[in-house]
Scaffold this motif. Structure first.
Motif, PDB file in Angstrom:
ATOM      1  N   LEU A  86       0.851  -1.181   0.000  1.00 16.74           N
ATOM      2  CA  LEU A  86       0.000   0.000   0.000  1.00 16.74           C
ATOM      3  C   LEU A  86       0.886   1.229   0.000  1.00 16.74           C
ATOM      4  O   LEU A  86       1.718   1.416   0.892  1.00 16.74           O
ATOM      5  CB  LEU A  86      -0.923   0.009   1.224  1.00 16.74           C
ATOM      6  N   VAL A  87       0.734   2.047  -1.012  1.00 21.55           N
ATOM      7  CA  VAL A  87       1.497   3.280  -1.149  1.00 21.55           C
ATOM      8  C   VAL A  87       0.713   4.398  -0.465  1.00 21.55           C
ATOM      9  O   VAL A  87      -0.478   4.573  -0.717  1.00 21.55           O
ATOM     10  CB  VAL A  87       1.730   3.626  -2.631  1.00 21.55           C
ATOM     11  N   ILE A  88       1.389   5.153   0.406  1.00 19.76           N
ATOM     12  CA  ILE A  88       0.713   6.140   1.236  1.00 19.76           C
ATOM     13  C   ILE A  88       0.879   7.539   0.653  1.00 19.76           C
ATOM     14  O   ILE A  88       2.000   8.000   0.406  1.00 19.76           O
ATOM     15  CB  ILE A  88       1.276   6.102   2.666  1.00 19.76           C
ATOM     16  N   ALA A  89      -0.231   8.230   0.445  1.00 20.11           N
ATOM     17  CA  ALA A  89      -0.213   9.606  -0.054  1.00 20.11           C
ATOM     18  C   ALA A  89      -1.496  10.300   0.388  1.00 20.11           C
ATOM     19  O   ALA A  89      -2.451   9.644   0.822  1.00 20.11           O
ATOM     20  CB  ALA A  89      -0.088   9.627  -1.576  1.00 20.11           C
ATOM     21  N   ASP A  90      -1.530  11.619   0.270  1.00 18.17           N
ATOM     22  CA  ASP A  90      -2.778  12.324   0.568  1.00 18.17           C
ATOM     23  C   ASP A  90      -3.494  12.742  -0.703  1.00 18.17           C
ATOM     24  O   ASP A  90      -4.617  13.263  -0.651  1.00 18.17           O
ATOM     25  CB  ASP A  90      -2.533  13.537   1.473  1.00 18.17           C
ATOM     26  N   SER A  91      -2.857  12.503  -1.872  1.00 21.34           N
ATOM     27  CA  SER A  91      -3.450  12.894  -3.151  1.00 21.34           C
ATOM     28  C   SER A  91      -2.567  12.373  -4.275  1.00 21.34           C
ATOM     29  O   SER A  91      -1.505  11.799  -4.029  1.00 21.34           O
ATOM     30  CB  SER A  91      -3.575  14.424  -3.242  1.00 21.34           C
ATOM     31  N   TYR A  92      -2.997  12.599  -5.499  1.00 20.23           N
ATOM     32  CA  TYR A  92      -2.151  12.290  -6.652  1.00 20.23           C
ATOM     33  C   TYR A  92      -2.460  13.277  -7.763  1.00 20.23           C
ATOM     34  O   TYR A  92      -3.439  14.023  -7.707  1.00 20.23           O
ATOM     35  CB  TYR A  92      -2.327  10.835  -7.113  1.00 20.23           C
ATOM     36  N   TYR A  93      -1.600  13.312  -8.767  1.00 17.93           N
ATOM     37  CA  TYR A  93      -1.722  14.295  -9.847  1.00 17.93           C
ATOM     38  C   TYR A  93      -2.114  13.630 -11.162  1.00 17.93           C
ATOM     39  O   TYR A  93      -1.698  12.509 -11.448  1.00 17.93           O
ATOM     40  CB  TYR A  93      -0.396  15.030 -10.060  1.00 17.93           C
ATOM     41  N   VAL A  94      -2.887  14.356 -11.944  1.00 19.89           N
ATOM     42  CA  VAL A  94      -3.266  13.912 -13.284  1.00 19.89           C
ATOM     43  C   VAL A  94      -3.101  15.095 -14.233  1.00 19.89           C
ATOM     44  O   VAL A  94      -3.513  16.215 -13.918  1.00 19.89           O
ATOM     45  CB  VAL A  94      -4.724  13.411 -13.329  1.00 19.89           C
ATOM     46  N   GLN A  95      -2.522  14.845 -15.374  1.00 15.79           N
ATOM     47  CA  GLN A  95      -2.424  15.876 -16.406  1.00 15.79           C
ATOM     48  C   GLN A  95      -3.523  15.658 -17.440  1.00 15.79           C
ATOM     49  O   GLN A  95      -3.560  14.637 -18.115  1.00 15.79           O
ATOM     50  CB  GLN A  95      -1.055  15.846 -17.090  1.00 15.79           C
ATOM     51  N   ARG A  96      -4.432  16.623 -17.539  1.00 14.58           N
ATOM     52  CA  ARG A  96      -5.500  16.531 -18.540  1.00 14.58           C
ATOM     53  C   ARG A  96      -5.035  17.224 -19.815  1.00 14.58           C
ATOM     54  O   ARG A  96      -4.520  18.340 -19.778  1.00 14.58           O
ATOM     55  CB  ARG A  96      -6.779  17.179 -18.027  1.00 14.58           C
ATOM     56  N   ILE A  97      -5.243  16.552 -20.925  1.00 12.66           N
ATOM     57  CA  ILE A  97      -4.836  17.085 -22.222  1.00 12.66           C
ATOM     58  C   ILE A  97      -6.076  17.342 -23.063  1.00 12.66           C
ATOM     59  O   ILE A  97      -6.888  16.447 -23.286  1.00 12.66           O
ATOM     60  CB  ILE A  97      -3.897  16.107 -22.951  1.00 12.66           C
ATOM     61  N   ARG A  98      -6.226  18.581 -23.508  1.00 15.16           N
ATOM     62  CA  ARG A  98      -7.326  18.979 -24.385  1.00 15.16           C
ATOM     63  C   ARG A  98      -6.726  19.702 -25.574  1.00 15.16           C
ATOM     64  O   ARG A  98      -6.335  20.863 -25.482  1.00 15.16           O
ATOM     65  CB  ARG A  98      -8.315  19.892 -23.655  1.00 15.16           C
ATOM     66  N   GLY A  99      -6.638  18.981 -26.720  1.00 21.00           N
ATOM     67  CA  GLY A  99      -5.986  19.567 -27.881  1.00 21.00           C
ATOM     68  C   GLY A  99      -4.521  19.805 -27.597  1.00 21.00           C
ATOM     69  O   GLY A  99      -3.798  18.878 -27.220  1.00 21.00           O
ATOM     70  N   ASP A 100      -4.060  21.050 -27.739  1.00 23.38           N
ATOM     71  CA  ASP A 100      -2.668  21.368 -27.452  1.00 23.38           C
ATOM     72  C   ASP A 100      -2.489  21.956 -26.057  1.00 23.38           C
ATOM     73  O   ASP A 100      -1.409  22.414 -25.706  1.00 23.38           O
ATOM     74  CB  ASP A 100      -2.116  22.345 -28.496  1.00 23.38           C
ATOM     75  N   LYS A 101      -3.541  21.924 -25.254  1.00 22.83           N
ATOM     76  CA  LYS A 101      -3.469  22.474 -23.905  1.00 22.83           C
ATOM     77  C   LYS A 101      -3.338  21.354 -22.876  1.00 22.83           C
ATOM     78  O   LYS A 101      -4.031  20.345 -22.937  1.00 22.83           O
ATOM     79  CB  LYS A 101      -4.718  23.313 -23.597  1.00 22.83           C
TER      80      LYS A 101
END
Length: 204
Positions: A86-101
């Motif tokens: 079990l890896v312990i963290a309070d959150s995680y990150y996601v990169q959303r890609i919309r077109g070139d943004k």
């Protein structure tokens, strides 16, 4: 997660004196976890499996394990049966890609102070030392965050922790735990894209 929060949440577990809060962990860097071989300790471990011919741990081959195939994958099928963590963290990150943004978001639970992310691990020799290396298991994203990305880390509920870490738990019961997080709702907000830089690790 702060050392104080971690100690309060897991008062009966030993935490290394070298523990420090990290705000940005990338594959090839250390996270903190509990393993099936020693549930009483919270230990540092390298995120990702390096190539077997890379004794420096720099060439990360895999760092996520697909939940739907983890039991049959040549890479993970023994680990899911014998070496779960079990890896312990309070959150995680996601990169959303919309077109070139591209925009990074932080995902957390409004109900849980910690996210216990399910993983599998094995031991590798890195820089001449045997270290624990882990992969995080991913599953389909829940309805509340699938707009960001269609996958998410497998989050284990508190009442499933013992079963997940217990080596005697039948694999059929383990596979039943691999499902989208439904018991607690997740939330997210935009953060700086600087977290895509593995050297950026600051509270701000």
């Amino acid at each position: 997660v702060s050392k104080e929060t971690l100690s309060a949440q897991f008062s009966g577990k030993k935490l290394s004196s070298h523990y420090r809060t990290s705000y940005n962990v990338h594959p090839g860097q250390n996270g903190w976890l509990m393993t099936s071989e020693n549930e009483s300790r919270i230990v540092p471990a390298l995120w990702g499996y390096p190539d077997h011919d890379d004794d420096k741990g720099e060439k990360i081959k895999t760092f996520m394990a697909e939940g739907s195939s983890v039991a049959t994958s040549p890479t993970f099928r023994m680990s899911i049966r014998q070496r779960r963590c079990l890896v312990i963290a309070d959150s995680y990150y996601v990169q959303r890609i919309r077109g070139d943004k591209k925009q990074v978001h932080r995902i957390f639970s409004r109900d849980l102070p910690l996210l216990l992310m399910a993983g599998v691990y094995e031991r590798r020799v890195v820089h001449g030392k045997e270290v624990i290396c882990y992969n995080i298991i991913q599953t389909d994203a829940g309805a509340d965050i699938k707009d960001l990305y269609h996958k998410m880390p497998l989050i284990i509920a508190e009442d499933e922790v013992s079963g997940w870490l217990d080596r005697e738990t039948p694999i059929q019961d383990i596979l039943k735990m691999i499902r989208p997080m439904a018991r607690y709702s997740l939330q997210y907000y935009q953060i700086t894209n600087q977290v895509m830089d593995r050297k950026f690790n600051h509270s701000e």
